[in-house]
Design a protein around this motif. Structure first.
Motif, PDB file in Angstrom:
ATOM      1  N   LEU A  18       0.853  -1.181   0.000  1.00 47.54           N
ATOM      2  CA  LEU A  18       0.000   0.000   0.000  1.00 47.54           C
ATOM      3  C   LEU A  18       0.882   1.222   0.000  1.00 47.54           C
ATOM      4  O   LEU A  18       2.002   1.186   0.529  1.00 47.54           O
ATOM      5  CB  LEU A  18      -0.907   0.049   1.240  1.00 47.54           C
ATOM      6  N   LYS A  19       0.376   2.319  -0.553  1.00 46.43           N
ATOM      7  CA  LYS A  19       1.075   3.597  -0.467  1.00 46.43           C
ATOM      8  C   LYS A  19       0.126   4.603   0.151  1.00 46.43           C
ATOM      9  O   LYS A  19      -0.937   4.897  -0.397  1.00 46.43           O
ATOM     10  CB  LYS A  19       1.536   4.087  -1.830  1.00 46.43           C
ATOM     11  N   LEU A  20       0.506   5.104   1.302  1.00 50.25           N
ATOM     12  CA  LEU A  20      -0.258   6.125   1.987  1.00 50.25           C
ATOM     13  C   LEU A  20       0.218   7.508   1.555  1.00 50.25           C
ATOM     14  O   LEU A  20       1.404   7.710   1.305  1.00 50.25           O
ATOM     15  CB  LEU A  20      -0.110   5.982   3.497  1.00 50.25           C
ATOM     16  N   SER A  21      -0.717   8.429   1.521  1.00 53.71           N
ATOM     17  CA  SER A  21      -0.400   9.816   1.211  1.00 53.71           C
ATOM     18  C   SER A  21      -0.934  10.717   2.314  1.00 53.71           C
ATOM     19  O   SER A  21      -1.924  10.383   2.969  1.00 53.71           O
ATOM     20  CB  SER A  21      -1.029  10.238  -0.120  1.00 53.71           C
ATOM     21  N   CYS A  22      -0.285  11.831   2.504  1.00 55.26           N
ATOM     22  CA  CYS A  22      -0.726  12.828   3.482  1.00 55.26           C
ATOM     23  C   CYS A  22      -0.578  14.195   2.829  1.00 55.26           C
ATOM     24  O   CYS A  22       0.542  14.684   2.657  1.00 55.26           O
ATOM     25  CB  CYS A  22       0.095  12.733   4.755  1.00 55.26           C
ATOM     26  N   ILE A  23      -1.701  14.763   2.452  1.00 57.46           N
ATOM     27  CA  ILE A  23      -1.702  16.081   1.830  1.00 57.46           C
ATOM     28  C   ILE A  23      -1.853  17.127   2.924  1.00 57.46           C
ATOM     29  O   ILE A  23      -2.756  17.027   3.755  1.00 57.46           O
ATOM     30  CB  ILE A  23      -2.841  16.189   0.799  1.00 57.46           C
ATOM     31  N   THR A  24      -0.971  18.101   2.905  1.00 63.11           N
ATOM     32  CA  THR A  24      -0.967  19.093   3.971  1.00 63.11           C
ATOM     33  C   THR A  24      -1.253  20.492   3.429  1.00 63.11           C
ATOM     34  O   THR A  24      -1.060  20.775   2.243  1.00 63.11           O
ATOM     35  CB  THR A  24       0.375  19.108   4.712  1.00 63.11           C
ATOM     36  N   SER A  25      -1.699  21.349   4.321  1.00 60.32           N
ATOM     37  CA  SER A  25      -1.924  22.748   3.977  1.00 60.32           C
ATOM     38  C   SER A  25      -1.924  23.578   5.248  1.00 60.32           C
ATOM     39  O   SER A  25      -2.073  23.034   6.350  1.00 60.32           O
ATOM     40  CB  SER A  25      -3.245  22.917   3.217  1.00 60.32           C
ATOM     41  N   GLY A  26      -1.746  24.866   5.088  1.00 58.57           N
ATOM     42  CA  GLY A  26      -1.825  25.772   6.224  1.00 58.57           C
ATOM     43  C   GLY A  26      -0.536  25.984   6.985  1.00 58.57           C
ATOM     44  O   GLY A  26      -0.532  26.687   8.009  1.00 58.57           O
ATOM     45  N   PHE A  27       0.538  25.372   6.535  1.00 58.71           N
ATOM     46  CA  PHE A  27       1.839  25.600   7.160  1.00 58.71           C
ATOM     47  C   PHE A  27       2.916  25.353   6.112  1.00 58.71           C
ATOM     48  O   PHE A  27       2.661  24.786   5.055  1.00 58.71           O
ATOM     49  CB  PHE A  27       2.047  24.708   8.385  1.00 58.71           C
ATOM     50  N   ALA A  28       4.131  25.760   6.418  1.00 61.11           N
ATOM     51  CA  ALA A  28       5.244  25.646   5.482  1.00 61.11           C
ATOM     52  C   ALA A  28       5.799  24.224   5.507  1.00 61.11           C
ATOM     53  O   ALA A  28       6.772  23.907   6.190  1.00 61.11           O
ATOM     54  CB  ALA A  28       6.325  26.650   5.835  1.00 61.11           C
ATOM     55  N   PHE A  29       5.168  23.361   4.746  1.00 61.90           N
ATOM     56  CA  PHE A  29       5.488  21.931   4.753  1.00 61.90           C
ATOM     57  C   PHE A  29       6.979  21.674   4.579  1.00 61.90           C
ATOM     58  O   PHE A  29       7.560  20.843   5.278  1.00 61.90           O
ATOM     59  CB  PHE A  29       4.702  21.245   3.637  1.00 61.90           C
ATOM     60  N   SER A  30       7.608  22.384   3.676  1.00 58.05           N
ATOM     61  CA  SER A  30       9.013  22.120   3.372  1.00 58.05           C
ATOM     62  C   SER A  30       9.930  22.400   4.552  1.00 58.05           C
ATOM     63  O   SER A  30      11.059  21.905   4.604  1.00 58.05           O
ATOM     64  CB  SER A  30       9.450  22.934   2.157  1.00 58.05           C
ATOM     65  N   ASP A  31       9.462  23.179   5.523  1.00 59.43           N
ATOM     66  CA  ASP A  31      10.278  23.533   6.682  1.00 59.43           C
ATOM     67  C   ASP A  31      10.172  22.521   7.821  1.00 59.43           C
ATOM     68  O   ASP A  31      10.883  22.616   8.811  1.00 59.43           O
ATOM     69  CB  ASP A  31       9.874  24.903   7.228  1.00 59.43           C
ATOM     70  N   TYR A  32       9.249  21.585   7.697  1.00 57.56           N
ATOM     71  CA  TYR A  32       8.962  20.672   8.798  1.00 57.56           C
ATOM     72  C   TYR A  32       9.508  19.266   8.563  1.00 57.56           C
ATOM     73  O   TYR A  32       9.353  18.707   7.466  1.00 57.56           O
ATOM     74  CB  TYR A  32       7.455  20.576   9.028  1.00 57.56           C
ATOM     75  N   ASP A  33      10.114  18.727   9.617  1.00 54.29           N
ATOM     76  CA  ASP A  33      10.348  17.288   9.657  1.00 54.29           C
ATOM     77  C   ASP A  33       8.984  16.621   9.810  1.00 54.29           C
ATOM     78  O   ASP A  33       8.117  17.132  10.531  1.00 54.29           O
ATOM     79  CB  ASP A  33      11.245  16.913  10.836  1.00 54.29           C
ATOM     80  N   MET A  34       8.818  15.496   9.128  1.00 52.26           N
ATOM     81  CA  MET A  34       7.504  14.852   9.104  1.00 52.26           C
ATOM     82  C   MET A  34       7.620  13.380   9.473  1.00 52.26           C
ATOM     83  O   MET A  34       8.657  12.748   9.256  1.00 52.26           O
ATOM     84  CB  MET A  34       6.895  14.960   7.707  1.00 52.26           C
ATOM     85  N   GLY A  35       6.523  12.830   9.969  1.00 46.09           N
ATOM     86  CA  GLY A  35       6.570  11.424  10.345  1.00 46.09           C
ATOM     87  C   GLY A  35       5.242  10.710  10.193  1.00 46.09           C
ATOM     88  O   GLY A  35       4.199  11.340   9.992  1.00 46.09           O
ATOM     89  N   TRP A  36       5.316   9.413  10.269  1.00 48.41           N
ATOM     90  CA  TRP A  36       4.141   8.542  10.305  1.00 48.41           C
ATOM     91  C   TRP A  36       4.130   7.821  11.647  1.00 48.41           C
ATOM     92  O   TRP A  36       5.165   7.316  12.104  1.00 48.41           O
ATOM     93  CB  TRP A  36       4.179   7.524   9.175  1.00 48.41           C
ATOM     94  N   VAL A  37       2.958   7.776  12.231  1.00 54.96           N
ATOM     95  CA  VAL A  37       2.740   7.107  13.509  1.00 54.96           C
ATOM     96  C   VAL A  37       1.507   6.226  13.346  1.00 54.96           C
ATOM     97  O   VAL A  37       0.572   6.606  12.633  1.00 54.96           O
ATOM     98  CB  VAL A  37       2.510   8.132  14.635  1.00 54.96           C
ATOM     99  N   ARG A  38       1.474   5.084  13.983  1.00 57.44           N
ATOM    100  CA  ARG A  38       0.299   4.229  13.873  1.00 57.44           C
ATOM    101  C   ARG A  38      -0.214   3.840  15.243  1.00 57.44           C
ATOM    102  O   ARG A  38       0.507   3.898  16.249  1.00 57.44           O
ATOM    103  CB  ARG A  38       0.620   2.986  13.047  1.00 57.44           C
ATOM    104  N   GLN A  39      -1.464   3.431  15.249  1.00 57.72           N
ATOM    105  CA  GLN A  39      -2.088   2.993  16.495  1.00 57.72           C
ATOM    106  C   GLN A  39      -2.941   1.779  16.235  1.00 57.72           C
ATOM    107  O   GLN A  39      -3.914   1.837  15.468  1.00 57.72           O
ATOM    108  CB  GLN A  39      -2.934   4.101  17.119  1.00 57.72           C
ATOM    109  N   VAL A  40      -2.585   0.700  16.869  1.00 51.97           N
ATOM    110  CA  VAL A  40      -3.389  -0.516  16.834  1.00 51.97           C
ATOM    111  C   VAL A  40      -4.562  -0.324  17.776  1.00 51.97           C
ATOM    112  O   VAL A  40      -4.418   0.282  18.841  1.00 51.97           O
ATOM    113  CB  VAL A  40      -2.545  -1.727  17.245  1.00 51.97           C
ATOM    114  N   ALA A  41      -5.719  -0.833  17.385  1.00 47.99           N
ATOM    115  CA  ALA A  41      -6.916  -0.681  18.202  1.00 47.99           C
ATOM    116  C   ALA A  41      -6.656  -1.153  19.630  1.00 47.99           C
ATOM    117  O   ALA A  41      -6.184  -2.279  19.849  1.00 47.99           O
ATOM    118  CB  ALA A  41      -8.062  -1.455  17.575  1.00 47.99           C
TER     119      ALA A  41
END
Length: 130
Positions: A18-41
């Motif tokens: 699978l390929k997940l995507s995260c579209i962002t807006s409202g902040f300077a995306f290029s300036d931010y370190d970004m991550g993925w976090v998950r939560q099992v039920a």
């Protein structure tokens, strides 16, 4: 308004991708370190992967993700990605993208914790089952 919108979650068979995507807006995306976090039920948050905002876009992976997942970003599209291969039933979770305040955790712990993340998306469900 800051927005992070994940998509791409689905039901997939073990061994699938699978390929997940995260579209962002409202902040300077290029300036931010970004991550993925998950939560099992019914369980706590687990970090999956991080990509820095610069320095050649350094990437970090949890032991469970290393070798199977690949994080990437497209600053022109303000979008974060997570390519997941060789999926296992234990990868079933809600996946969130989030911004990071900084990368200090690398030096102090080697992994990020919940308080290291700032803005969060609403999550996308990934279910791995046959």
């Amino acid at each position: 308004e800051v927005r992070l919108v994940e998509s791409g979650g689905a039901l997939v068979q073990p061994g699938g991708s699978l390929k997940l995507s995260c579209i962002t807006s409202g902040f300077a995306f290029s300036d931010y370190d970004m991550g993925w976090v998950r939560q099992v039920a019914g369980k706590g948050l687990e970090w999956v992967s991080v990509i820095t905002s610069g320095g050649g876009y350094s990437t970090y992976y949890s032991p469970s993700a290393k070798g199977r997942f690949a994080i990437s970003r497209d600053n022109a599209k303000n979008t974060l990605y997570l390519q997941m291969n060789g999926l296992k039933t234990e990868d079933t979770a809600v996946y969130y993208c989030a911004t990071l305040f900084n990368m200090d955790w690398v030096r102090w712990r080697g992994y990020p914790e919940k308080d290291d993340f700032g803005y969060w998306g609403q999550g996308t469900q990934v279910t791995v089952a046959s």
